[in-house]
Scaffold this motif. Structure first.
Motif, PDB file in Angstrom:
ATOM      1  N   THR A 100     -27.701  49.856 -32.464  1.00 16.89           N
ATOM      2  CA  THR A 100     -28.930  50.265 -31.813  1.00 16.89           C
ATOM      3  C   THR A 100     -28.636  51.535 -31.030  1.00 16.89           C
ATOM      4  OG1 THR A 100     -28.498  49.019 -29.784  1.00 16.89           O
ATOM      5  CG2 THR A 100     -29.647  47.866 -31.573  1.00 16.89           C
ATOM      6  N   MET A 101     -29.639  52.381 -30.854  1.00 19.56           N
ATOM      7  CA  MET A 101     -29.409  53.618 -30.125  1.00 19.56           C
ATOM      8  C   MET A 101     -29.016  53.338 -28.676  1.00 19.56           C
ATOM      9  SD  MET A 101     -32.049  56.471 -31.610  1.00 19.56           S
ATOM     10  CE  MET A 101     -33.514  55.470 -31.737  1.00 19.56           C
ATOM     11  N   ALA A 102     -29.549  52.274 -28.095  1.00 18.09           N
ATOM     12  CA  ALA A 102     -29.220  51.954 -26.707  1.00 18.09           C
ATOM     13  C   ALA A 102     -27.735  51.624 -26.560  1.00 18.09           C
ATOM     14  CB  ALA A 102     -30.071  50.786 -26.221  1.00 18.09           C
ATOM     15  N   SER A 103     -27.185  50.883 -27.510  1.00 11.11           N
ATOM     16  CA  SER A 103     -25.764  50.528 -27.421  1.00 11.11           C
ATOM     17  C   SER A 103     -24.877  51.741 -27.652  1.00 11.11           C
ATOM     18  CB  SER A 103     -25.420  49.423 -28.429  1.00 11.11           C
ATOM     19  OG  SER A 103     -25.618  49.860 -29.758  1.00 11.11           O
ATOM     20  N   VAL A 104     -25.316  52.662 -28.497  1.00 18.31           N
ATOM     21  CA  VAL A 104     -24.555  53.889 -28.742  1.00 18.31           C
ATOM     22  C   VAL A 104     -24.559  54.765 -27.493  1.00 18.31           C
ATOM     23  CG1 VAL A 104     -24.422  56.005 -30.111  1.00 18.31           C
ATOM     24  CG2 VAL A 104     -24.970  53.849 -31.232  1.00 18.31           C
ATOM     25  N   VAL A 105     -25.700  54.871 -26.830  1.00 16.01           N
ATOM     26  CA  VAL A 105     -25.787  55.661 -25.606  1.00 16.01           C
ATOM     27  C   VAL A 105     -24.868  55.078 -24.530  1.00 16.01           C
ATOM     28  CG1 VAL A 105     -27.310  56.344 -23.710  1.00 16.01           C
ATOM     29  CG2 VAL A 105     -28.092  56.544 -26.084  1.00 16.01           C
ATOM     30  N   ALA A 106     -24.848  53.745 -24.406  1.00 10.85           N
ATOM     31  CA  ALA A 106     -23.957  53.097 -23.437  1.00 10.85           C
ATOM     32  C   ALA A 106     -22.499  53.401 -23.758  1.00 10.85           C
ATOM     33  CB  ALA A 106     -24.205  51.582 -23.443  1.00 10.85           C
ATOM     34  N   HIS A 107     -22.154  53.349 -25.031  1.00  8.88           N
ATOM     35  CA  HIS A 107     -20.797  53.658 -25.493  1.00  8.88           C
ATOM     36  C   HIS A 107     -20.406  55.076 -25.069  1.00  8.88           C
ATOM     37  CE1 HIS A 107     -17.593  53.475 -28.786  1.00  8.88           C
ATOM     38  NE2 HIS A 107     -17.628  54.773 -28.479  1.00  8.88           N
ATOM     39  N   GLU A 108     -21.268  56.033 -25.340  1.00  7.94           N
ATOM     40  CA  GLU A 108     -20.964  57.429 -25.040  1.00  7.94           C
ATOM     41  C   GLU A 108     -20.898  57.682 -23.537  1.00  7.94           C
ATOM     42  OE1 GLU A 108     -19.919  59.249 -27.364  1.00  7.94           O
ATOM     43  OE2 GLU A 108     -20.495  57.825 -28.911  1.00  7.94           O
ATOM     44  N   ALA A 109     -21.773  57.049 -22.771  1.00  5.97           N
ATOM     45  CA  ALA A 109     -21.749  57.213 -21.319  1.00  5.97           C
ATOM     46  C   ALA A 109     -20.438  56.701 -20.731  1.00  5.97           C
ATOM     47  CB  ALA A 109     -22.936  56.481 -20.692  1.00  5.97           C
ATOM     48  N   CYS A 110     -19.927  55.591 -21.261  1.00 10.86           N
ATOM     49  CA  CYS A 110     -18.677  55.027 -20.738  1.00 10.86           C
ATOM     50  C   CYS A 110     -17.488  55.930 -21.033  1.00 10.86           C
ATOM     51  CB  CYS A 110     -18.464  53.618 -21.290  1.00 10.86           C
ATOM     52  SG  CYS A 110     -19.494  52.389 -20.454  1.00 10.86           S
ATOM     53  N   HIS A 111     -17.517  56.650 -22.142  1.00  9.79           N
ATOM     54  CA  HIS A 111     -16.475  57.644 -22.391  1.00  9.79           C
ATOM     55  C   HIS A 111     -16.427  58.655 -21.245  1.00  9.79           C
ATOM     56  CE1 HIS A 111     -14.802  56.831 -26.328  1.00  9.79           C
ATOM     57  NE2 HIS A 111     -15.985  56.799 -26.913  1.00  9.79           N
ATOM     58  N   LEU A 112     -17.588  59.155 -20.862  1.00 11.31           N
ATOM     59  CA  LEU A 112     -17.640  60.193 -19.838  1.00 11.31           C
ATOM     60  C   LEU A 112     -17.367  59.630 -18.451  1.00 11.31           C
ATOM     61  CD1 LEU A 112     -17.979  63.177 -19.554  1.00 11.31           C
ATOM     62  CD2 LEU A 112     -20.449  62.889 -19.461  1.00 11.31           C
ATOM     63  N   TRP A 113     -17.836  58.423 -18.174  1.00 11.84           N
ATOM     64  CA  TRP A 113     -17.527  57.789 -16.886  1.00 11.84           C
ATOM     65  C   TRP A 113     -16.015  57.624 -16.723  1.00 11.84           C
ATOM     66  CZ3 TRP A 113     -22.153  54.177 -17.912  1.00 11.84           C
ATOM     67  CH2 TRP A 113     -23.263  54.581 -17.140  1.00 11.84           C
ATOM     68  N   LEU A 114     -15.328  57.233 -17.790  1.00  9.62           N
ATOM     69  CA  LEU A 114     -13.877  57.062 -17.715  1.00  9.62           C
ATOM     70  C   LEU A 114     -13.193  58.390 -17.398  1.00  9.62           C
ATOM     71  CD1 LEU A 114     -11.285  55.428 -18.041  1.00  9.62           C
ATOM     72  CD2 LEU A 114     -11.397  55.889 -20.501  1.00  9.62           C
ATOM     73  N   ILE A 115     -13.625  59.462 -18.047  1.00  7.27           N
ATOM     74  CA  ILE A 115     -13.045  60.778 -17.774  1.00  7.27           C
ATOM     75  C   ILE A 115     -13.180  61.120 -16.293  1.00  7.27           C
ATOM     76  CG2 ILE A 115     -13.340  63.256 -18.160  1.00  7.27           C
ATOM     77  CD1 ILE A 115     -14.112  62.601 -21.057  1.00  7.27           C
ATOM     78  N   GLU A 116     -14.357  60.887 -15.733  1.00  7.29           N
ATOM     79  CA  GLU A 116     -14.599  61.244 -14.334  1.00  7.29           C
ATOM     80  C   GLU A 116     -13.824  60.335 -13.384  1.00  7.29           C
ATOM     81  OE1 GLU A 116     -16.191  63.991 -13.370  1.00  7.29           O
ATOM     82  OE2 GLU A 116     -16.298  64.382 -15.532  1.00  7.29           O
ATOM     83  N   LEU A 117     -13.695  59.062 -13.715  1.00  6.30           N
ATOM     84  CA  LEU A 117     -12.897  58.153 -12.891  1.00  6.30           C
ATOM     85  C   LEU A 117     -11.434  58.590 -12.860  1.00  6.30           C
ATOM     86  CD1 LEU A 117     -14.460  54.748 -13.962  1.00  6.30           C
ATOM     87  CD2 LEU A 117     -14.351  55.607 -11.604  1.00  6.30           C
ATOM     88  N   ALA A 118     -10.910  59.024 -14.010  1.00  7.25           N
ATOM     89  CA  ALA A 118      -9.525  59.496 -14.080  1.00  7.25           C
ATOM     90  C   ALA A 118      -9.352  60.771 -13.258  1.00  7.25           C
ATOM     91  CB  ALA A 118      -9.125  59.735 -15.537  1.00  7.25           C
ATOM     92  N   LYS A 119     -10.330  61.668 -13.339  1.00  6.71           N
ATOM     93  CA  LYS A 119     -10.255  62.915 -12.580  1.00  6.71           C
ATOM     94  C   LYS A 119     -10.304  62.640 -11.074  1.00  6.71           C
ATOM     95  CE  LYS A 119     -12.933  66.253 -14.158  1.00  6.71           C
ATOM     96  NZ  LYS A 119     -14.128  66.878 -14.779  1.00  6.71           N
ATOM     97  N   GLN A 120     -11.083  61.654 -10.672  1.00  9.24           N
ATOM     98  CA  GLN A 120     -11.150  61.286  -9.257  1.00  9.24           C
ATOM     99  C   GLN A 120      -9.790  60.833  -8.728  1.00  9.24           C
ATOM    100  OE1 GLN A 120     -14.161  58.276  -8.762  1.00  9.24           O
ATOM    101  NE2 GLN A 120     -15.806  59.765  -8.481  1.00  9.24           N
ATOM    102  N   ARG A 121      -8.966  60.294  -9.633  1.00  7.83           N
ATOM    103  CA  ARG A 121      -7.652  59.780  -9.244  1.00  7.83           C
ATOM    104  C   ARG A 121      -6.526  60.761  -9.566  1.00  7.83           C
ATOM    105  NH1 ARG A 121     -11.267  56.129  -9.577  1.00  7.83           N
ATOM    106  NH2 ARG A 121     -11.090  54.171  -8.425  1.00  7.83           N
ATOM    107  N   GLY A 122      -6.888  62.038  -9.661  1.00  6.57           N
ATOM    108  CA  GLY A 122      -5.884  63.085  -9.762  1.00  6.57           C
ATOM    109  C   GLY A 122      -5.440  63.474 -11.147  1.00  6.57           C
ATOM    110  N   LEU A 123      -6.030  62.908 -12.187  1.00  5.92           N
ATOM    111  CA  LEU A 123      -5.665  63.262 -13.553  1.00  5.92           C
ATOM    112  C   LEU A 123      -6.602  64.357 -14.048  1.00  5.92           C
ATOM    113  CD1 LEU A 123      -4.989  59.748 -15.129  1.00  5.92           C
ATOM    114  CD2 LEU A 123      -3.336  61.404 -14.265  1.00  5.92           C
ATOM    115  N   GLU A 124      -6.109  65.566 -14.060  1.00  2.00           N
ATOM    116  CA  GLU A 124      -6.952  66.697 -14.442  1.00  2.00           C
ATOM    117  C   GLU A 124      -7.049  66.811 -15.959  1.00  2.00           C
ATOM    118  OE1 GLU A 124      -8.894  68.519 -12.545  1.00  2.00           O
ATOM    119  OE2 GLU A 124      -8.246  67.237 -10.880  1.00  2.00           O
ATOM    120  N   GLN A 125      -8.204  67.204 -16.414  1.00  2.00           N
ATOM    121  CA  GLN A 125      -8.450  67.425 -17.844  1.00  2.00           C
ATOM    122  C   GLN A 125      -7.796  68.752 -18.260  1.00  2.00           C
ATOM    123  OE1 GLN A 125      -9.234  65.696 -20.436  1.00  2.00           O
ATOM    124  NE2 GLN A 125     -11.459  65.745 -20.696  1.00  2.00           N
TER     125      GLN A 125
END
Length: 275
Positions: A100-125
């Motif tokens: 479903t498109m809703a589940s795909v959107v949730a999947h993609e959002a979690c990818h980006l949330w993880l990136i930002e959580l890692a950056k908050q803890r000092g892991l630079e992209q």
């Protein structure tokens, strides 16, 4: 949708109406479906997996319209915040059975949330030269995909666990590049090499093709791997997750998770899967 593309620059003077808002996201755009419930549930699942409070999840601007053209009307209200651009016309083309498109959107959002959580803890992209980035550059791909798959719901989540798949040995799974990204990277590198061979300057357009390839094993194993690790006696904190996700040696990952060696880790995980 098993791979994502982020639109980096989009300028316009036309605002888009806010469709939904929470502490973790602002959803803007003109859509056919309601994505707010799926996104709110994804934040709960992400927080549970990483052993954090939902309030710790960084705020994400999500622009979602019926067509990709409509996204050009987006006026970024907070340029410093991470943004995810998606459109229903592209999502419909990339859907597979039971998604479903809703589940795909949730999947993609979690990818980006993880990136930002890692950056908050000092892991630079770190930018990977001319190649597009996949996930966070300092985290192994198994972890990035495991987190996103763990945020899925409904028919897509069920489909991940109902279909048969070929087990990937952990020595491979814990060190491999995401198979979709690996194919895309190879195609880009081949196109660049061809252009250099012709000694031609300027820009070139690369059409990325991943259709017809069977990448399902990586996603399905990631779904079970998340369930397996969340079921371990000791809850894994986000800091421990991030340390594990940076480790390159599967034997060390097994040891840090309390297993005697990689062989025991793999056998226990394999037996966990309801074949």
């Amino acid at each position: 949708m098993n791979f994502r593309v982020f639109l980096i620059v989009c300028l316009s003077s036309l605002p888009i109406t806010v469709a939904a808002q929470s502490s973790a996201f602002t959803l803007q755009g003109n859509t056919t479906h309601d994505y707010q419930p799926s996104l709110e549930q994804a934040t709960k699942q992400l927080a549970q997996l990483l052993a954090i409070e939902p309030s710790e999840i960084p705020h994400l601007q999500i622009v979602l319209n019926k067509t990709a053209t409509e996204n050009q009307n987006y006026q970024q209200s907070a340029p410093s915040e991470p943004s995810l651009f998606l459109s229903e016309d592209l999502l419909e083309k990339k859907q597979r059975a039971n998604e479903t498109m809703a589940s795909v959107v949730a999947h993609e959002a979690c990818h980006l949330w993880l990136i930002e959580l890692a950056k908050q803890r000092g892991l630079e992209q770190v930018k990977q030269g001319y190649l597009p980035s996949y996930g966070h550059s300092q985290l192994n791909d198994w972890f990035d995909e495991m987190v996103a798959v763990a945020c899925e719901q409904g028919a897509l989540a069920e489909q991940r666990r109902q279909a048969d798949f070929n087990f990937i040995p952990l020595a491979t799974y814990l060190t491999q590049m995401h198979p979709v990204y690996e194919r895309m990277q190879a195609q880009i590198e081949a196109a660049v090499a061809a252009q250099k061979a012709k000694k031609s300057g300027g820009q070139s357009v690369v059409k990325l093709t991943v259709e017809g390839e069977n990448f399902a094993d990586f996603y399905r194993q990631s779904a079970y791997f998340a369930e397996f690790l969340m079921g371990q006696p000791e809850q894994i904190s986000i800091d421990k997750w991030l340390h594990l996700a940076q480790e390159k040696d599967p034997e060390i990952i097994a040891s840090k998770l309390g297993f005697e060696n990689l062989a025991e880790f793999e056998q226990t995980f394999y037996q966990f899967i309801p074949w």
